[in-house]
Write a protein that holds these residues in place. Structure first.
Motif, PDB file in Angstrom:
ATOM      1  N   ASP A 111      41.633  42.622  28.623  1.00 36.98           N
ATOM      2  CA  ASP A 111      41.909  41.610  29.648  1.00 36.98           C
ATOM      3  C   ASP A 111      43.305  41.019  29.533  1.00 36.98           C
ATOM      4  OD1 ASP A 111      39.411  41.933  30.762  1.00 36.98           O
ATOM      5  OD2 ASP A 111      38.500  40.254  29.673  1.00 36.98           O
ATOM      6  N   ASN A 112      43.873  40.986  28.317  1.00 36.37           N
ATOM      7  CA  ASN A 112      45.209  40.430  28.126  1.00 36.37           C
ATOM      8  C   ASN A 112      46.315  41.448  28.390  1.00 36.37           C
ATOM      9  OD1 ASN A 112      44.940  42.101  25.919  1.00 36.37           O
ATOM     10  ND2 ASN A 112      45.736  40.623  24.436  1.00 36.37           N
ATOM     11  N   GLY A 113      45.944  42.652  28.843  1.00 34.69           N
ATOM     12  CA  GLY A 113      46.929  43.704  29.061  1.00 34.69           C
ATOM     13  C   GLY A 113      47.215  44.529  27.833  1.00 34.69           C
ATOM     14  N   GLY A 114      46.603  44.168  26.688  1.00 38.51           N
ATOM     15  CA  GLY A 114      46.728  44.971  25.480  1.00 38.51           C
ATOM     16  C   GLY A 114      45.941  46.272  25.605  1.00 38.51           C
ATOM     17  N   ILE A 115      46.065  47.103  24.606  1.00 36.98           N
ATOM     18  CA  ILE A 115      45.532  48.459  24.685  1.00 36.98           C
ATOM     19  C   ILE A 115      44.373  48.633  23.707  1.00 36.98           C
ATOM     20  CG2 ILE A 115      46.106  50.912  24.428  1.00 36.98           C
ATOM     21  CD1 ILE A 115      49.046  50.112  25.018  1.00 36.98           C
ATOM     22  N   HIS A 116      43.181  48.923  24.247  1.00 38.92           N
ATOM     23  CA  HIS A 116      42.040  49.294  23.401  1.00 38.92           C
ATOM     24  C   HIS A 116      42.239  50.689  22.809  1.00 38.92           C
ATOM     25  CE1 HIS A 116      39.109  46.081  23.970  1.00 38.92           C
ATOM     26  NE2 HIS A 116      39.321  46.094  25.271  1.00 38.92           N
ATOM     27  N   PRO A 273      51.347  48.154  27.790  1.00 40.72           N
ATOM     28  CA  PRO A 273      51.984  49.430  28.134  1.00 40.72           C
ATOM     29  C   PRO A 273      53.497  49.330  28.302  1.00 40.72           C
ATOM     30  CG  PRO A 273      49.987  49.101  29.438  1.00 40.72           C
ATOM     31  CD  PRO A 273      50.241  47.817  28.701  1.00 40.72           C
ATOM     32  N   VAL A 274      53.978  48.210  28.804  1.00 42.04           N
ATOM     33  CA  VAL A 274      55.415  48.043  29.011  1.00 42.04           C
ATOM     34  C   VAL A 274      56.127  47.947  27.671  1.00 42.04           C
ATOM     35  CG1 VAL A 274      57.210  46.604  30.039  1.00 42.04           C
ATOM     36  CG2 VAL A 274      55.049  46.971  31.260  1.00 42.04           C
ATOM     37  N   ALA A 275      55.612  47.118  26.765  1.00 43.27           N
ATOM     38  CA  ALA A 275      56.224  47.004  25.448  1.00 43.27           C
ATOM     39  C   ALA A 275      56.192  48.342  24.708  1.00 43.27           C
ATOM     40  CB  ALA A 275      55.506  45.933  24.627  1.00 43.27           C
ATOM     41  N   GLY A 279      55.134  53.016  30.481  1.00 45.19           N
ATOM     42  CA  GLY A 279      55.052  52.665  31.889  1.00 45.19           C
ATOM     43  C   GLY A 279      54.661  53.816  32.789  1.00 45.19           C
ATOM     44  N   PHE A 280      54.899  55.065  32.352  1.00 48.52           N
ATOM     45  CA  PHE A 280      54.531  56.217  33.178  1.00 48.52           C
ATOM     46  C   PHE A 280      53.025  56.317  33.377  1.00 48.52           C
ATOM     47  CE2 PHE A 280      54.356  57.722  28.823  1.00 48.52           C
ATOM     48  CZ  PHE A 280      53.192  58.472  28.788  1.00 48.52           C
ATOM     49  N   GLU A 301      55.821  41.789  33.153  1.00 42.88           N
ATOM     50  CA  GLU A 301      56.631  42.438  32.123  1.00 42.88           C
ATOM     51  C   GLU A 301      57.414  43.612  32.695  1.00 42.88           C
ATOM     52  OE1 GLU A 301      54.548  43.574  28.630  1.00 42.88           O
ATOM     53  OE2 GLU A 301      54.336  41.516  27.904  1.00 42.88           O
ATOM     54  N   ARG A 302      56.793  44.336  33.623  1.00 42.42           N
ATOM     55  CA  ARG A 302      57.493  45.477  34.216  1.00 42.42           C
ATOM     56  C   ARG A 302      58.725  45.012  35.002  1.00 42.42           C
ATOM     57  NH1 ARG A 302      57.385  48.979  38.676  1.00 42.42           N
ATOM     58  NH2 ARG A 302      57.676  51.160  38.068  1.00 42.42           N
TER      59      ARG A 302
END
Length: 395
Positions: A111-116, A273-275, A279-280, A301-302
């Motif tokens: 939910d925070n945009g982090g990656i599981h 994903p941006v950090a 981004g692709f 962030e993008r």
């Protein structure tokens, strides 16, 4: 094909009688030991870290063809009502528009945009190896996270979506410039595949699902097959002069040279994903429509840039820096961290991946690293460190 077992421990792994997480054997466990594989614990399994030595195995794969056992990875099938639109509520890729036999790299987001987790997903045609009607999706997730991934997927998808965990399937990867030569002798027609495509094959009456993909930066294939025929198929592969078995150690150095992140090291729940410079994986339609976890933060962030960015580093001298080394400023304060590092056998120099402040992320920027009380100097460089050699359509 079986439904995921429900008798798992709280953190997802199979439980032994004492409540400890028991190491599981791979379908090729005896095969590895008979060939001198040195077995180590990894992702809940006993896996071969090397056979003849990491350097030799790394270079063999770059020059010929290496056989990797990646059966610890999670293989999942999705079917039922609106399974592809359902997955778009968890992944930022264009899943609905994925063509039959086509693969896509994607991310299971929090939910925070982090990656599981990061993963590969493929649309199955009617002719597939899993005895399931066409239109289903096949997903490969990381071995260390597969039980947690299953929990996230089951919680996030509607009850009408069926998830089959293919626990009885083995997964082998054949990687290197001579992989296609060796595999096409055993599976005629496999040479027609191009990067990020997949198809069904038959081997001695056994159904195989083969993709032209991998985790080394080389041309190669991943082969999903019944676990009870994996040893016989592996024997057929290593009988080819081009092929040798390769362990986890070289798999890690190969993927590092290829600039490919490893979940739990270069990616985690706090990294977007941006950090991560992924981004692709954010498909254009999905960026515009949203509907996936963390969409608002990721789009900000993008547009504005992430505070930290994953970059490649070449380290001065011959001494490698390892995961956990810090990026420091002129006063010695920590401003970033190395997440993967080692000596690159092909490039013949120490390389690393690190997260650094965005202002230091441009190629050519000099950075200072601290490891075990010693200072190292490095330069930000584009990744991959060794050029990818994928076989793409029209090549």
């Amino acid at each position: 094909m079986s439904q995921h077992n429900q008798d798992q421990t709280a953190d997802g792994g199979p439980d032994d009688a004492d409540g400890e997480i028991a190491l599981q054997p791979l379908p090729l466990d005896r095969w590895h030991r008979d060939r001198g594989g040195r077995m180590v614990p990894f992702a809940g399994y006993e896996m071969p870290v090397q056979y003849e030595g990491i350097m030799a195995e790394h270079l063999w794969t770059r020059e010929h063809a290496g056989l990797f056992d990646v059966s610890h990875m999670g293989q999942l099938l999705f079917s039922g009502a609106a399974f592809d639109t359902g997955l778009e509520t968890l992944l930022p890729g264009d899943i609905v528009g994925l063509g039959e036999g086509r693969m896509r790299y994607s991310l299971l987001l929090a939910d925070n945009g982090g990656i599981h987790d990061d993963l590969m997903i493929t649309r199955l045609p009617a002719d597939n190896a899993f005895e399931i009607d066409g239109g289903a999706l096949y997903m490969v997730v990381n071995g260390a996270t597969k039980w947690d991934d299953l929990g996230v997927l089951r919680e996030g998808l509607a009850d009408e979506v069926t998830i089959n965990h293919l626990e009885d399937q083995a997964l082998l990867a054949l990687q290197g410039p001579e992989a296609v030569t060796a595999l096409s002798r055993i599976l005629p027609g496999v040479e027609k595949l191009v990067f990020m495509t997949a198809a069904a094959f038959d081997w001695n009456g056994n159904p195989l699902w083969v993709s032209r993909s991998g985790y080394t930066g080389e041309d190669g294939f991943e082969i999903s097959l019944p676990g009870d025929v994996a040893a016989e198929f592996a024997d057929a592969l290593v009988a080819q002069d081009e092929v040798r078995p390769i362990g986890l150690g070289a798999r890690d150095s190969l993927r590092l040279e290829a600039g490919l992140p490893l979940y739990g090291h270069d990616l985690d729940l706090e990294t977007t994903p941006v950090a991560a410079d992924l981004g692709f994986a954010l498909s254009k339609r999905r960026r515009e429509e949203g509907g996936f976890p963390g969409h608002e933060r990721i789009m900000i962030e993008r547009d504005q840039g992430a505070i930290l960015k994953r970059v490649g580093l070449v380290v001065e001298g011959r001494q490698p820096v390892r995961e956990g080394a810090t990026v420091v400023d002129d006063e010695g304060s920590e401003i970033g961290k190395v997440t993967s590092g080692g000596f690159a056998p092909t490039a013949q120099k120490p390389i690393a991946m690190a997260y650094v402040p965005a202002a230091l992320a441009a190629p050519g920027t000099r950075v200072t690293l601290a490891q075990r009380g010693k200072i190292h100097h490095a330069e930000v460089v584009p990744m991959p460190f060794v050029p990818h050699r994928y076989v793409r359509k029209g090549a």
